[in-house]
Motif scaffolding. Structure first.
Motif, mmCIF file in Angstrom:
data_model
loop_
_atom_site.group_PDB
_atom_site.id
_atom_site.type_symbol
_atom_site.label_atom_id
_atom_site.label_comp_id
_atom_site.label_asym_id
_atom_site.label_seq_id
_atom_site.Cartn_x
_atom_site.Cartn_y
_atom_site.Cartn_z
ATOM 1 N N LEU A 206 0.835 -1.203 0.000
ATOM 2 C CA LEU A 206 0.000 0.000 0.000
ATOM 3 C C LEU A 206 0.870 1.253 0.000
ATOM 4 C CD1 LEU A 206 -2.794 1.339 0.274
ATOM 5 C CD2 LEU A 206 -2.545 1.146 2.752
ATOM 6 N N ALA A 207 1.894 1.256 0.841
ATOM 7 C CA ALA A 207 2.782 2.412 0.901
ATOM 8 C C ALA A 207 3.587 2.556 -0.381
ATOM 9 C CB ALA A 207 3.716 2.286 2.098
ATOM 10 N N ALA A 208 3.979 1.424 -0.992
ATOM 11 C CA ALA A 208 4.742 1.477 -2.236
ATOM 12 C C ALA A 208 3.913 2.081 -3.366
ATOM 13 C CB ALA A 208 5.232 0.084 -2.616
ATOM 14 N N LYS A 209 2.606 1.822 -3.348
ATOM 15 C CA LYS A 209 1.720 2.429 -4.349
ATOM 16 C C LYS A 209 1.674 3.941 -4.171
ATOM 17 C CE LYS A 209 0.012 -1.240 -6.488
ATOM 18 N NZ LYS A 209 0.156 -1.449 -7.958
ATOM 19 N N VAL A 210 1.624 4.374 -2.919
ATOM 20 C CA VAL A 210 1.609 5.811 -2.623
ATOM 21 C C VAL A 210 2.892 6.460 -3.122
ATOM 22 C CG1 VAL A 210 1.527 7.517 -0.758
ATOM 23 C CG2 VAL A 210 0.077 5.487 -0.656
ATOM 24 N N LEU A 211 3.995 5.704 -3.085
ATOM 25 C CA LEU A 211 5.289 6.223 -3.501
ATOM 26 C C LEU A 211 5.234 6.826 -4.899
ATOM 27 C CD1 LEU A 211 8.408 6.383 -3.006
ATOM 28 C CD2 LEU A 211 8.562 4.131 -4.064
ATOM 29 N N ARG A 212 4.467 6.213 -5.777
ATOM 30 C CA ARG A 212 4.392 6.689 -7.157
ATOM 31 C C ARG A 212 3.710 8.050 -7.270
ATOM 32 N NH1 ARG A 212 2.276 1.038 -9.973
ATOM 33 N NH2 ARG A 212 4.027 -0.265 -9.311
ATOM 34 N N LEU A 213 2.942 8.395 -6.251
ATOM 35 C CA LEU A 213 2.205 9.664 -6.289
ATOM 36 C C LEU A 213 2.999 10.809 -5.671
ATOM 37 C CD1 LEU A 213 -1.280 8.298 -5.136
ATOM 38 C CD2 LEU A 213 -0.436 8.565 -7.478
ATOM 39 N N LEU A 214 4.085 10.470 -4.982
ATOM 40 C CA LEU A 214 4.858 11.489 -4.274
ATOM 41 C C LEU A 214 6.076 11.870 -5.105
ATOM 42 C CD1 LEU A 214 4.693 9.913 -0.727
ATOM 43 C CD2 LEU A 214 3.214 11.693 -1.682
ATOM 44 N N ARG A 215 5.936 12.898 -5.878
ATOM 45 C CA ARG A 215 7.004 13.287 -6.797
ATOM 46 C C ARG A 215 7.770 14.522 -6.346
ATOM 47 N NH1 ARG A 215 8.426 9.187 -10.222
ATOM 48 N NH2 ARG A 215 6.558 8.021 -10.768
ATOM 49 N N THR A 216 7.100 15.430 -5.690
ATOM 50 C CA THR A 216 7.772 16.677 -5.326
ATOM 51 C C THR A 216 8.472 16.536 -3.973
ATOM 52 O OG1 THR A 216 5.906 17.645 -4.129
ATOM 53 C CG2 THR A 216 5.936 17.912 -6.518
ATOM 54 N N PRO A 217 9.575 17.252 -3.782
ATOM 55 C CA PRO A 217 10.260 17.219 -2.473
ATOM 56 C C PRO A 217 9.345 17.620 -1.328
ATOM 57 C CG PRO A 217 11.666 18.219 -4.132
ATOM 58 C CD PRO A 217 10.314 18.037 -4.776
ATOM 59 N N ARG A 218 8.450 18.583 -1.579
ATOM 60 C CA ARG A 218 7.549 19.027 -0.507
ATOM 61 C C ARG A 218 6.629 17.900 -0.068
ATOM 62 N NH1 ARG A 218 2.445 21.245 -0.016
ATOM 63 N NH2 ARG A 218 2.210 22.782 1.673
ATOM 64 N N GLN A 219 6.073 17.151 -1.030
ATOM 65 C CA GLN A 219 5.196 16.035 -0.695
ATOM 66 C C GLN A 219 5.944 14.965 0.092
ATOM 67 O OE1 GLN A 219 3.996 15.115 -4.718
ATOM 68 N NE2 GLN A 219 1.943 15.946 -4.392
ATOM 69 N N GLN A 220 7.174 14.689 -0.322
ATOM 70 C CA GLN A 220 7.957 13.660 0.350
ATOM 71 C C GLN A 220 8.348 14.086 1.767
ATOM 72 O OE1 GLN A 220 11.076 11.738 -2.014
ATOM 73 N NE2 GLN A 220 10.190 12.682 -3.818
ATOM 74 N N ARG A 221 8.709 15.354 1.931
ATOM 75 C CA ARG A 221 9.048 15.830 3.270
ATOM 76 C C ARG A 221 7.840 15.733 4.203
ATOM 77 N NH1 ARG A 221 12.472 19.670 0.618
ATOM 78 N NH2 ARG A 221 10.701 21.108 0.417
ATOM 79 N N LEU A 222 6.672 16.103 3.679
ATOM 80 C CA LEU A 222 5.454 16.028 4.483
ATOM 81 C C LEU A 222 5.171 14.583 4.896
ATOM 82 C CD1 LEU A 222 2.917 17.292 5.693
ATOM 83 C CD2 LEU A 222 1.799 17.016 3.455
ATOM 84 N N THR A 223 5.322 13.660 3.943
ATOM 85 C CA THR A 223 5.070 12.248 4.242
ATOM 86 C C THR A 223 6.082 11.717 5.251
ATOM 87 O OG1 THR A 223 4.217 11.968 1.993
ATOM 88 C CG2 THR A 223 4.757 9.968 3.222
ATOM 89 N N ASN A 224 7.342 12.082 5.079
ATOM 90 C CA ASN A 224 8.363 11.650 6.036
ATOM 91 C C ASN A 224 8.033 12.133 7.445
ATOM 92 O OD1 ASN A 224 9.936 10.254 4.201
ATOM 93 N ND2 ASN A 224 11.241 12.012 3.732
ATOM 94 N N ARG A 225 7.518 13.343 7.549
ATOM 95 C CA ARG A 225 7.209 13.895 8.870
ATOM 96 C C ARG A 225 5.955 13.260 9.457
ATOM 97 N NH1 ARG A 225 9.305 20.090 7.596
ATOM 98 N NH2 ARG A 225 11.505 19.444 7.511
ATOM 99 N N ILE A 226 5.041 12.840 8.601
ATOM 100 C CA ILE A 226 3.878 12.104 9.091
ATOM 101 C C ILE A 226 4.321 10.773 9.697
ATOM 102 C CG2 ILE A 226 1.798 10.848 8.388
ATOM 103 C CD1 ILE A 226 1.277 13.110 6.380
ATOM 104 N N PHE A 227 5.192 10.056 8.972
ATOM 105 C CA PHE A 227 5.680 8.778 9.485
ATOM 106 C C PHE A 227 6.559 8.994 10.719
ATOM 107 C CE2 PHE A 227 4.296 6.903 5.481
ATOM 108 C CZ PHE A 227 3.832 5.672 5.931
ATOM 109 N N SER A 228 7.292 10.074 10.745
ATOM 110 C CA SER A 228 8.074 10.390 11.934
ATOM 111 C C SER A 228 7.159 10.549 13.143
ATOM 112 C CB SER A 228 8.872 11.679 11.709
ATOM 113 O OG SER A 228 9.561 12.058 12.881
#
Length: 210
Positions: free
Chosen positions: A170-192
């Motif tokens: 499920l998370a790997a599928k989401v990976l394909r939708l996260l292209r911008t650095p801002r989106q990835q930083r937000l996701t990293n902080r959610i998991f943090s």
């Protein structure tokens, strides 16, 4: 082990494994960061930790953990600190560059992901105490214990591998939708934050000694 007993245990395994916890968070984090196939090594580590916990209970060492305040506290606080470490690491993780990496999977070796999963799983004393309370209900003392614990261990590991594959995928599928650095930083902080939440929950665990 009687068939009806095994079926009842199988149902309990699904309920336990599907319940969100540190293992599920670690699986989703690995899938998000490394894709399904590489990230799934984390789930292998989780199962090694689970197998160790079952062996501890089967050997009777779980009874010591259930009654020794020192042993319980040492393992609990190690688990808390490790989850906090994962939270900090996730917060600081740099965004991935998809332009030069068509397939996710870099950044961590398979062995490091296995070890990470093993630590997440094995450093939770609550799981050992929980199994110590639950597993005997499915054990027939008049039958060979080793065979029963092997069946229990194989059932728990198989179910958890399937469930963690779902979380990782499920998370790997989401990976394909996260292209911008801002989106990835937000996701990293959610998991943090999720890792910190898991650490906080583990820190509140109290030992029930009769």
């Amino acid at each position: 082990m009687a068939l009806h007993t095994w079926l009842a245990f199988l149902l309990a395994c699904w309920v336990i494994s599907l319940s969100p916890g540190a293992g599920a968070i670690a699986s989703m984090s690995a899938g998000l960061r490394h894709g399904f196939w590489h990230g799934y090594w984390n789930a292998i580590g989780l199962q090694l930790g689970l197998a160790l916990q079952i062996a501890i209970v089967a050997a009777g060492v779980g009874a010591l953990l259930a009654t020794s305040q020192l042993a319980f506290a040492v393992i609990k606080w190690f688990g808390v600190l490790y989850l906090v470490y994962l939270a900090i690491r996730q917060w600081k993780a740099a965004p991935m560059d998809f332009s030069n990496a068509p397939a996710p999977g870099g950044g961590a070796s398979a062995s490091s992901l296995v070890f990470r999963g093993f630590l997440v799983s094995s450093s939770n004393p609550k799981a050992v105490v929980f199994m110590l309370a639950v597993l005997p209900q499915f054990i027939n003392p008049s039958e060979p214990l080793l065979a029963q614990y092997l069946i229990i261990g194989a059932t728990m590991v198989t179910v958890d591998l399937i469930v963690m594959a779902g979380y990782t995928g499920l998370a790997a599928k989401v990976l394909r939708l996260l292209r911008t650095p801002r989106q990835q930083r937000l996701t990293n902080r959610i998991f943090s934050g999720l890792f910190m939440g898991a650490a906080a929950l583990l820190a509140t665990v109290r030992q029930a000694i009769s």
